[in-house]
Enzyme design. Sequence first.
Site, mmCIF file in Angstrom:
data_model
loop_
_atom_site.group_PDB
_atom_site.id
_atom_site.type_symbol
_atom_site.label_atom_id
_atom_site.label_comp_id
_atom_site.label_asym_id
_atom_site.label_seq_id
_atom_site.Cartn_x
_atom_site.Cartn_y
_atom_site.Cartn_z
ATOM 1 N N HIS A 148 4.165 61.522 37.778
ATOM 2 C CA HIS A 148 3.029 60.797 37.781
ATOM 3 C C HIS A 148 2.873 59.793 37.271
ATOM 4 C CE1 HIS A 148 -0.676 62.522 35.311
ATOM 5 N NE2 HIS A 148 -1.333 61.252 35.833
ATOM 6 N N HIS A 193 -2.413 56.136 28.445
ATOM 7 C CA HIS A 193 -1.816 56.613 29.572
ATOM 8 C C HIS A 193 -2.043 56.152 31.287
ATOM 9 C CE1 HIS A 193 -1.227 60.167 32.867
ATOM 10 N NE2 HIS A 193 -2.101 59.454 33.326
ATOM 11 N N GLU A 227 -8.369 63.225 33.276
ATOM 12 C CA GLU A 227 -7.398 63.741 32.430
ATOM 13 C C GLU A 227 -7.009 62.907 30.386
ATOM 14 O OE1 GLU A 227 -3.458 63.472 34.347
ATOM 15 O OE2 GLU A 227 -4.508 61.806 35.030
ATOM 16 N N HIS A 251 -0.260 54.563 35.207
ATOM 17 C CA HIS A 251 0.426 55.242 36.070
ATOM 18 C C HIS A 251 1.555 54.358 36.748
ATOM 19 C CE1 HIS A 251 -2.931 58.150 37.182
ATOM 20 N NE2 HIS A 251 -2.181 58.443 36.553
#
Length: 261
Positions: free
Chosen positions: A167, A96, A77, A98
Site C-alpha cells: 500500500h 500518508h 484514509e 503510496h
Amino acid sequence: MANLDTLIQDLVIANRILAKEDVVDAYGHISVRHPDNPKHFFISRSLAPELIEKDDIVELGLDGQPVKDEKRSLYLERFIHAAIYEMRPDVTAVVHAHAEDILPFGIAKATPLRPVIHSGSFIGKDVPVWDIAEKFGDTNVLVTNMDQGRDLAKCLGGNNVALMRGHGFASAARSLIEVVRMSVYLPRNARALMRAKMLGGEIKYLSQGEIDARNAGYSPYSTETWRAWEYWANKAGCGHMLTRPDGGHVHKHDHKHDHKK
Ligand SMILES: [Zn+2]
C-alpha cells in the site's frame, strides 16, 4: 490567528512540495496538528495535493470527523492521521503516501528498509511493516476506520515511519518541515538501497551512532533545514507563499525564473 493562517499556508506549501517531489500523486495526504488544540488537526478535503488551496483545508477531530459542518468529501484514509495524533502526543505532522520506491520493502521480507544514505537518517533506525491482513483479514487494503488506524499507529509505535504492506507508508514528525523532509528522502533512501542490493553483497546500513549524530541539534529553522524547505517550495511554484516565523530572510523566486546566474 496570524499564526494559524501561516500554519495553514505552510500546509498548502507542504502539499505542493510532496506533489512536486513525486511523493504523492492524485492520492496521498499530509496533515498538521492544531497548535492550540491538540485534539484537532488540519488536512485537505479529498483533493490531489498539487491542487490544494487554503480554502480546501478542513479541521478534524481525533475521531477523524470534521469539527464543523462539512459537505465536501473527505479523504477515506484520514483515520491514519487521527489515530497517530491520538497515540503520539509528540507528533505534530503526519504524511500518508503510496510512493512506489518504498513498496517493495513492505512486500519482501528479506531486506528491511533502514537508513543507508545520510539524508535517509531521519527515517530512524527501524521502519516497521504493518500488514492490515494480520488483524483485519481480506480488506480493500485501505485504512477506512479508526480501528484500522489505531492498529497502524500501534505498529508505528515510537518510530518515525511505518510501511504499509502492499500500500504505502505513514510518517510522523515534530513539524511540517520535518515530516516533508523525511517523506521526500524516504523513497530516495529506498532507491539507493534497492540499487545497492542489485550490486550484490552485504548491505552496510547507517549505524545508530551515525543516525544520532545526524539528528543531534535538529531545529526546523536551522540554516540547513530551511534551505531545503525554501528550495522545495520555490521549485513547487509556491516560493511567494513562504513565511519564516523567526523573521529571517526568505528567497522568493518561483522556478520559472532564470537560474543561470
Ligand atoms: Zn493509502
